[in-house]
Design a protein around this motif. Structure first.
Motif, PDB file in Angstrom:
ATOM      1  N   UNK A  71       0.848  -1.170   0.000  1.00  0.00           N
ATOM      2  CA  UNK A  71       0.000   0.000   0.000  1.00  0.00           C
ATOM      3  C   UNK A  71       0.892   1.230   0.000  1.00  0.00           C
ATOM      4  N   UNK A  72       0.519   2.236  -0.757  1.00  0.00           N
ATOM      5  CA  UNK A  72       1.279   3.481  -0.802  1.00  0.00           C
ATOM      6  C   UNK A  72       0.353   4.642  -0.469  1.00  0.00           C
ATOM      7  N   UNK A  73       0.820   5.532   0.422  1.00  0.00           N
ATOM      8  CA  UNK A  73       0.050   6.710   0.811  1.00  0.00           C
ATOM      9  C   UNK A  73       0.944   7.933   0.731  1.00  0.00           C
ATOM     10  N   UNK A  74       0.331   9.113   0.571  1.00  0.00           N
ATOM     11  CA  UNK A  74       1.138  10.330   0.565  1.00  0.00           C
ATOM     12  C   UNK A  74       1.357  10.794   2.006  1.00  0.00           C
ATOM     13  N   UNK A  75       2.250  11.742   2.175  1.00  0.00           N
ATOM     14  CA  UNK A  75       2.630  12.182   3.514  1.00  0.00           C
ATOM     15  C   UNK A  75       1.435  12.739   4.285  1.00  0.00           C
ATOM     16  N   UNK A  76       0.614  13.548   3.629  1.00  0.00           N
ATOM     17  CA  UNK A  76      -0.544  14.136   4.308  1.00  0.00           C
ATOM     18  C   UNK A  76      -1.484  13.035   4.813  1.00  0.00           C
ATOM     19  N   UNK A  77      -1.747  12.049   3.982  1.00  0.00           N
ATOM     20  CA  UNK A  77      -2.627  10.950   4.389  1.00  0.00           C
ATOM     21  C   UNK A  77      -2.002  10.145   5.530  1.00  0.00           C
ATOM     22  N   UNK A  78      -0.682   9.954   5.477  1.00  0.00           N
ATOM     23  CA  UNK A  78       0.014   9.217   6.542  1.00  0.00           C
ATOM     24  C   UNK A  78      -0.101   9.959   7.870  1.00  0.00           C
ATOM     25  N   UNK A  79       0.052  11.286   7.846  1.00  0.00           N
ATOM     26  CA  UNK A  79      -0.064  12.074   9.079  1.00  0.00           C
ATOM     27  C   UNK A  79      -1.490  12.034   9.612  1.00  0.00           C
ATOM     28  N   UNK A  80      -2.463  12.083   8.708  1.00  0.00           N
ATOM     29  CA  UNK A  80      -3.863  12.112   9.111  1.00  0.00           C
ATOM     30  C   UNK A  80      -4.332  10.779   9.669  1.00  0.00           C
ATOM     31  N   UNK A  81      -3.845   9.681   9.090  1.00  0.00           N
ATOM     32  CA  UNK A  81      -4.350   8.348   9.446  1.00  0.00           C
ATOM     33  C   UNK A  81      -3.251   7.444  10.003  1.00  0.00           C
ATOM     34  N   UNK A  82      -2.320   8.014  10.738  1.00  0.00           N
ATOM     35  CA  UNK A  82      -1.180   7.232  11.230  1.00  0.00           C
ATOM     36  C   UNK A  82      -1.620   6.036  12.064  1.00  0.00           C
ATOM     37  N   UNK A  83      -2.562   6.210  12.986  1.00  0.00           N
ATOM     38  CA  UNK A  83      -2.958   5.083  13.840  1.00  0.00           C
ATOM     39  C   UNK A  83      -3.575   3.958  13.009  1.00  0.00           C
ATOM     40  N   UNK A  84      -4.361   4.282  11.988  1.00  0.00           N
ATOM     41  CA  UNK A  84      -4.934   3.240  11.116  1.00  0.00           C
ATOM     42  C   UNK A  84      -3.842   2.527  10.335  1.00  0.00           C
ATOM     43  N   UNK A  85      -2.876   3.303   9.839  1.00  0.00           N
ATOM     44  CA  UNK A  85      -1.778   2.692   9.090  1.00  0.00           C
ATOM     45  C   UNK A  85      -0.955   1.767   9.982  1.00  0.00           C
ATOM     46  N   UNK A  86      -0.713   2.201  11.211  1.00  0.00           N
ATOM     47  CA  UNK A  86       0.040   1.363  12.140  1.00  0.00           C
ATOM     48  C   UNK A  86      -0.698   0.070  12.461  1.00  0.00           C
ATOM     49  N   UNK A  87      -2.004   0.131  12.530  1.00  0.00           N
ATOM     50  CA  UNK A  87      -2.795  -1.080  12.764  1.00  0.00           C
ATOM     51  C   UNK A  87      -2.616  -2.055  11.606  1.00  0.00           C
ATOM     52  N   UNK A  88      -2.627  -1.535  10.384  1.00  0.00           N
ATOM     53  CA  UNK A  88      -2.436  -2.396   9.208  1.00  0.00           C
ATOM     54  C   UNK A  88      -1.032  -2.993   9.210  1.00  0.00           C
ATOM     55  N   UNK A  89      -0.058  -2.193   9.605  1.00  0.00           N
ATOM     56  CA  UNK A  89       1.316  -2.692   9.677  1.00  0.00           C
ATOM     57  C   UNK A  89       1.417  -3.786  10.727  1.00  0.00           C
ATOM     58  N   UNK A  90       0.755  -3.589  11.877  1.00  0.00           N
ATOM     59  CA  UNK A  90       0.774  -4.599  12.942  1.00  0.00           C
ATOM     60  C   UNK A  90       0.164  -5.907  12.467  1.00  0.00           C
ATOM     61  N   UNK A  91      -0.719  -5.834  11.501  1.00  0.00           N
ATOM     62  CA  UNK A  91      -1.346  -7.038  10.947  1.00  0.00           C
ATOM     63  C   UNK A  91      -0.493  -7.669   9.852  1.00  0.00           C
ATOM     64  N   UNK A  92       0.686  -7.076   9.574  1.00  0.00           N
ATOM     65  CA  UNK A  92       1.608  -7.690   8.630  1.00  0.00           C
ATOM     66  C   UNK A  92       1.764  -6.969   7.307  1.00  0.00           C
ATOM     67  N   UNK A  93       1.000  -5.936   7.057  1.00  0.00           N
ATOM     68  CA  UNK A  93       1.075  -5.222   5.789  1.00  0.00           C
ATOM     69  C   UNK A  93       2.212  -4.198   5.822  1.00  0.00           C
ATOM     70  N   UNK A  94       2.827  -3.939   4.662  1.00  0.00           N
ATOM     71  CA  UNK A  94       3.840  -2.900   4.542  1.00  0.00           C
ATOM     72  C   UNK A  94       3.199  -1.672   3.918  1.00  0.00           C
ATOM     73  N   UNK A  95       3.537  -0.488   4.443  1.00  0.00           N
ATOM     74  CA  UNK A  95       2.977   0.763   3.940  1.00  0.00           C
ATOM     75  C   UNK A  95       4.129   1.651   3.480  1.00  0.00           C
ATOM     76  N   UNK A  96       4.065   2.108   2.246  1.00  0.00           N
ATOM     77  CA  UNK A  96       5.071   3.015   1.713  1.00  0.00           C
ATOM     78  C   UNK A  96       4.518   4.429   1.762  1.00  0.00           C
ATOM     79  N   UNK A  97       5.316   5.357   2.258  1.00  0.00           N
ATOM     80  CA  UNK A  97       4.922   6.761   2.322  1.00  0.00           C
ATOM     81  C   UNK A  97       5.670   7.490   1.210  1.00  0.00           C
TER      82      UNK A  97
END
Length: 91
Positions: free
Chosen positions: A1-27
């Protein structure tokens, strides 16, 4: 999954949850990847109990009082001074 910086700042806790489930997130910044969030690898090696059985021993007198000279060295005193001080305390 790839997100822009603004989206990463806005939804950091959701992104971290996805990462905790094993997904990689590119900013990305302007579509160019700049960072990657990945799950932390945790060590699951558990040492078995009793692995050093028979290799370690404790002397019967491990808790015996230290000799005067060794005790004085730990306390930073000369042996004679430490001995005199202890004799005064006993009186």
């Amino acid at each position: 999954m790839e997100v822009n910086i603004h989206e990463a700042k806005t939804h950091l806790s959701r992104l971290l949850q996805r990462v905790a489930e094993g997904e990689e997130v590119t900013i990305a910044r302007a579509g160019v990847p700049v960072a990657k969030l990945v799950p932390v690898e945790t060590k699951k090696d558990v040492r078995p109990l009793g692995i050093a059985r028979g290799q370690i021993w404790v002397a019967d007198d491990f808790d015996a009082p230290l000799p005067e000279d060794l005790l004085a060295a730990f306390e930073g005193e000369s042996e004679g001074r430490a001995t005199r001080r202890r004799k005064r305390k006993r009186k």
